[in-house]
Design a protein around this motif. Structure first.
Motif, PDB file in Angstrom:
ATOM      1  N   GLU A  19      50.880  87.680  29.455  1.00  0.00           N
ATOM      2  CA  GLU A  19      52.081  88.115  30.165  1.00  0.00           C
ATOM      3  C   GLU A  19      51.659  88.596  31.547  1.00  0.00           C
ATOM      4  O   GLU A  19      50.469  88.617  31.878  1.00  0.00           O
ATOM      5  CB  GLU A  19      52.794  89.227  29.386  1.00  0.00           C
ATOM      6  N   ASN A  20      52.635  88.957  32.359  1.00  0.00           N
ATOM      7  CA  ASN A  20      52.344  89.450  33.695  1.00  0.00           C
ATOM      8  C   ASN A  20      51.345  90.605  33.612  1.00  0.00           C
ATOM      9  O   ASN A  20      51.473  91.474  32.774  1.00  0.00           O
ATOM     10  CB  ASN A  20      53.639  89.895  34.380  1.00  0.00           C
ATOM     11  N   LYS A  21      50.349  90.578  34.449  1.00  0.00           N
ATOM     12  CA  LYS A  21      49.291  91.593  34.510  1.00  0.00           C
ATOM     13  C   LYS A  21      48.336  91.531  33.321  1.00  0.00           C
ATOM     14  O   LYS A  21      47.609  92.485  33.059  1.00  0.00           O
ATOM     15  CB  LYS A  21      49.868  93.009  34.629  1.00  0.00           C
ATOM     16  N   SER A  22      48.311  90.395  32.580  1.00  0.00           N
ATOM     17  CA  SER A  22      47.316  90.221  31.517  1.00  0.00           C
ATOM     18  C   SER A  22      45.933  90.218  32.144  1.00  0.00           C
ATOM     19  O   SER A  22      45.765  89.865  33.316  1.00  0.00           O
ATOM     20  CB  SER A  22      47.540  88.915  30.762  1.00  0.00           C
ATOM     21  N   THR A  23      44.946  90.582  31.371  1.00  0.00           N
ATOM     22  CA  THR A  23      43.578  90.641  31.864  1.00  0.00           C
ATOM     23  C   THR A  23      42.646  89.855  30.965  1.00  0.00           C
ATOM     24  O   THR A  23      43.020  89.456  29.865  1.00  0.00           O
ATOM     25  CB  THR A  23      43.079  92.099  31.931  1.00  0.00           C
ATOM     26  N   CYS A  24      41.446  89.662  31.434  1.00  0.00           N
ATOM     27  CA  CYS A  24      40.384  89.079  30.632  1.00  0.00           C
ATOM     28  C   CYS A  24      39.611  90.253  30.022  1.00  0.00           C
ATOM     29  O   CYS A  24      39.386  91.259  30.691  1.00  0.00           O
ATOM     30  CB  CYS A  24      39.453  88.247  31.499  1.00  0.00           C
ATOM     31  N   LYS A  83      50.770  80.394  33.153  1.00  0.00           N
ATOM     32  CA  LYS A  83      50.349  80.748  34.520  1.00  0.00           C
ATOM     33  C   LYS A  83      49.645  82.102  34.566  1.00  0.00           C
ATOM     34  O   LYS A  83      48.818  82.351  35.439  1.00  0.00           O
ATOM     35  CB  LYS A  83      51.548  80.759  35.454  1.00  0.00           C
ATOM     36  N   TYR A  84      49.948  82.983  33.623  1.00  0.00           N
ATOM     37  CA  TYR A  84      49.318  84.308  33.629  1.00  0.00           C
ATOM     38  C   TYR A  84      47.819  84.234  33.324  1.00  0.00           C
ATOM     39  O   TYR A  84      47.082  85.143  33.668  1.00  0.00           O
ATOM     40  CB  TYR A  84      50.016  85.247  32.657  1.00  0.00           C
ATOM     41  N   ALA A  85      47.366  83.151  32.686  1.00  0.00           N
ATOM     42  CA  ALA A  85      45.936  82.987  32.438  1.00  0.00           C
ATOM     43  C   ALA A  85      45.192  82.764  33.751  1.00  0.00           C
ATOM     44  O   ALA A  85      44.122  83.332  33.973  1.00  0.00           O
ATOM     45  CB  ALA A  85      45.692  81.822  31.483  1.00  0.00           C
ATOM     46  N   VAL A  86      45.758  81.942  34.633  1.00  0.00           N
ATOM     47  CA  VAL A  86      45.136  81.687  35.935  1.00  0.00           C
ATOM     48  C   VAL A  86      45.110  82.981  36.756  1.00  0.00           C
ATOM     49  O   VAL A  86      44.107  83.304  37.397  1.00  0.00           O
ATOM     50  CB  VAL A  86      45.869  80.563  36.685  1.00  0.00           C
ATOM     51  N   GLU A  87      46.203  83.731  36.703  1.00  0.00           N
ATOM     52  CA  GLU A  87      46.256  85.009  37.418  1.00  0.00           C
ATOM     53  C   GLU A  87      45.250  86.007  36.846  1.00  0.00           C
ATOM     54  O   GLU A  87      44.600  86.740  37.598  1.00  0.00           O
ATOM     55  CB  GLU A  87      47.675  85.567  37.374  1.00  0.00           C
ATOM     56  N   ALA A  88      45.078  86.011  35.515  1.00  0.00           N
ATOM     57  CA  ALA A  88      44.102  86.910  34.890  1.00  0.00           C
ATOM     58  C   ALA A  88      42.684  86.543  35.314  1.00  0.00           C
ATOM     59  O   ALA A  88      41.863  87.419  35.601  1.00  0.00           O
ATOM     60  CB  ALA A  88      44.240  86.862  33.363  1.00  0.00           C
ATOM     61  N   LEU A  89      42.388  85.233  35.386  1.00  0.00           N
ATOM     62  CA  LEU A  89      41.066  84.793  35.841  1.00  0.00           C
ATOM     63  C   LEU A  89      40.820  85.238  37.278  1.00  0.00           C
ATOM     64  O   LEU A  89      39.749  85.746  37.607  1.00  0.00           O
ATOM     65  CB  LEU A  89      40.934  83.277  35.723  1.00  0.00           C
ATOM     66  N   ASP A  90      41.809  85.057  38.129  1.00  0.00           N
ATOM     67  CA  ASP A  90      41.691  85.478  39.524  1.00  0.00           C
ATOM     68  C   ASP A  90      41.401  86.977  39.611  1.00  0.00           C
ATOM     69  O   ASP A  90      40.457  87.395  40.292  1.00  0.00           O
ATOM     70  CB  ASP A  90      42.975  85.127  40.278  1.00  0.00           C
ATOM     71  N   CYS A 101      34.763  91.255  45.145  1.00  0.00           N
ATOM     72  CA  CYS A 101      35.121  90.454  46.318  1.00  0.00           C
ATOM     73  C   CYS A 101      36.614  90.172  46.234  1.00  0.00           C
ATOM     74  O   CYS A 101      37.090  89.671  45.213  1.00  0.00           O
ATOM     75  CB  CYS A 101      34.330  89.147  46.315  1.00  0.00           C
ATOM     76  N   ASP A 102      37.353  90.469  47.286  1.00  0.00           N
ATOM     77  CA  ASP A 102      38.800  90.333  47.238  1.00  0.00           C
ATOM     78  C   ASP A 102      39.305  88.949  47.647  1.00  0.00           C
ATOM     79  O   ASP A 102      40.494  88.736  47.784  1.00  0.00           O
ATOM     80  CB  ASP A 102      39.473  91.418  48.094  1.00  0.00           C
ATOM     81  N   LEU A 103      38.406  88.000  47.824  1.00  0.00           N
ATOM     82  CA  LEU A 103      38.835  86.625  48.075  1.00  0.00           C
ATOM     83  C   LEU A 103      39.393  86.035  46.785  1.00  0.00           C
ATOM     84  O   LEU A 103      39.047  86.506  45.693  1.00  0.00           O
ATOM     85  CB  LEU A 103      37.656  85.783  48.557  1.00  0.00           C
ATOM     86  N   PRO A 104      40.248  85.023  46.874  1.00  0.00           N
ATOM     87  CA  PRO A 104      40.752  84.412  45.651  1.00  0.00           C
ATOM     88  C   PRO A 104      39.616  84.007  44.714  1.00  0.00           C
ATOM     89  O   PRO A 104      38.600  83.446  45.154  1.00  0.00           O
ATOM     90  CB  PRO A 104      41.524  83.188  46.159  1.00  0.00           C
ATOM     91  N   PHE A 105      39.787  84.320  43.447  1.00  0.00           N
ATOM     92  CA  PHE A 105      38.804  84.025  42.406  1.00  0.00           C
ATOM     93  C   PHE A 105      37.418  84.578  42.743  1.00  0.00           C
ATOM     94  O   PHE A 105      36.399  84.001  42.400  1.00  0.00           O
ATOM     95  CB  PHE A 105      38.744  82.525  42.118  1.00  0.00           C
ATOM     96  N   GLY A 106      37.399  85.698  43.431  1.00  0.00           N
ATOM     97  CA  GLY A 106      36.134  86.353  43.731  1.00  0.00           C
ATOM     98  C   GLY A 106      35.229  85.565  44.651  1.00  0.00           C
ATOM     99  O   GLY A 106      34.011  85.740  44.653  1.00  0.00           O
ATOM    100  N   GLY A 143      31.003  72.591  28.108  1.00  0.00           N
ATOM    101  CA  GLY A 143      32.402  72.980  28.181  1.00  0.00           C
ATOM    102  C   GLY A 143      32.821  73.906  27.058  1.00  0.00           C
ATOM    103  O   GLY A 143      32.257  73.889  25.967  1.00  0.00           O
ATOM    104  N   GLY A 144      33.798  74.726  27.346  1.00  0.00           N
ATOM    105  CA  GLY A 144      34.394  75.616  26.355  1.00  0.00           C
ATOM    106  C   GLY A 144      35.849  75.808  26.708  1.00  0.00           C
ATOM    107  O   GLY A 144      36.283  75.465  27.802  1.00  0.00           O
ATOM    108  N   THR A 145      36.604  76.352  25.781  1.00  0.00           N
ATOM    109  CA  THR A 145      38.010  76.588  26.097  1.00  0.00           C
ATOM    110  C   THR A 145      38.134  77.786  27.030  1.00  0.00           C
ATOM    111  O   THR A 145      37.307  78.693  27.011  1.00  0.00           O
ATOM    112  CB  THR A 145      38.844  76.847  24.830  1.00  0.00           C
ATOM    113  N   ALA A 146      39.177  77.770  27.813  1.00  0.00           N
ATOM    114  CA  ALA A 146      39.414  78.871  28.754  1.00  0.00           C
ATOM    115  C   ALA A 146      39.590  80.187  27.996  1.00  0.00           C
ATOM    116  O   ALA A 146      39.095  81.223  28.439  1.00  0.00           O
ATOM    117  CB  ALA A 146      40.643  78.574  29.608  1.00  0.00           C
ATOM    118  N   HIS A 147      40.283  80.146  26.856  1.00  0.00           N
ATOM    119  CA  HIS A 147      40.497  81.381  26.100  1.00  0.00           C
ATOM    120  C   HIS A 147      39.178  81.987  25.622  1.00  0.00           C
ATOM    121  O   HIS A 147      38.973  83.190  25.723  1.00  0.00           O
ATOM    122  CB  HIS A 147      41.427  81.141  24.908  1.00  0.00           C
ATOM    123  N   SER A 148      38.262  81.148  25.133  1.00  0.00           N
ATOM    124  CA  SER A 148      36.984  81.697  24.656  1.00  0.00           C
ATOM    125  C   SER A 148      36.057  82.055  25.811  1.00  0.00           C
ATOM    126  O   SER A 148      35.365  83.066  25.771  1.00  0.00           O
ATOM    127  CB  SER A 148      36.300  80.719  23.706  1.00  0.00           C
TER     128      SER A 148
END
Length: 196
Positions: free
Chosen positions: A96-101, A129-136, A145-150, A82-87
């Motif tokens: 923020e809105n439209k944040s990216t990884c 919530k923007y973290a989940v959107e950035a992951l997606d 792949c344009d399906l949710p979460f690739g 396991g690791g943190t989502a941020h790392s």
């Protein structure tokens, strides 16, 4: 490669009825290579981590790549590998809105994410919530792949009664807009299953 303990392998035989139902549904999608998302909702002590460990052990014992991540460092140490989502996903510090990884398609991390079949993200309600959107968005980009979460199987989990995301000097409305209750409403409406 993260080793799988005997204790985690036999965990699947000790699941309660709700855990076993979630375990079966999630693994069915992983083994059939079907894109879907799940949310495991439960208060602390209801066995979410035990369930995650059983899923991870079963998947990894079959040489399938699975990633375990959490929103806090303490919880990350409980999950194998396991690791943190941020790392793990290289989120921007200011979400923020439209944040990216911060992951390029050519990176070794992008290649790992392409090969990954399942991502388990515990304590997801605690993050913006923007973290989940950035992951997606990042998963769609690296997998092309344009399906949710690739097209991956995503298991989000946590307790919606826990800490809300921190918004420095944020007003109640700003915290609510960034928080998991809003995320929960969105995910429950869009995800295919709500378990436990």
């Amino acid at each position: 490669m993260i080793s799988v303990t005997d204790e985690d392998i036999i965990a699947a035989t000790k699941l309660n009825e709700q855990q076993k139902d979630a375990y079966d549904q999630i693994l069915n999608k992983v083994f059939r290579d079907e894109s879907t998302s799940f949310f495991i909702d439960g208060h602390g002590g209801t066995g979410k981590t035990f369930l995650y460990r059983a899923i991870l052990a079963t998947v990894k014992s079959k040489k399938i790549i699975a990633l375990a991540t959490t929103s806090s460092e303490v919880d990350a140490s409980i999950l194998p590998g396991g690791g943190t989502a941020h790392s793990r996903f290289k989120f921007s510090l200011q979400l923020e809105n439209k944040s990216t990884c911060n992951i390029t398609k050519e990176s070794s991390l992008a290649k790992l994410l392409q090969m990954t079949k399942i991502i388990i993200w515990d304590e997801s309600p605690m993050i913006n919530k923007y973290a989940v959107e950035a992951l997606d968005n990042m998963q769609r980009d690296v997998t092309e792949c344009d399906l949710p979460f690739g097209g991956k199987v995503i298991v989000l989990g946590g307790d919606f009664c826990q800490v809300l995301p921190v918004i420095p000097q944020g007003k109640k409305e700003e915290i609510f807009n960034a928080s998991s209750p809003l995320l929960k409403v969105k995910l429950v409406a869009e995800l295919s299953e709500v378990l436990i």
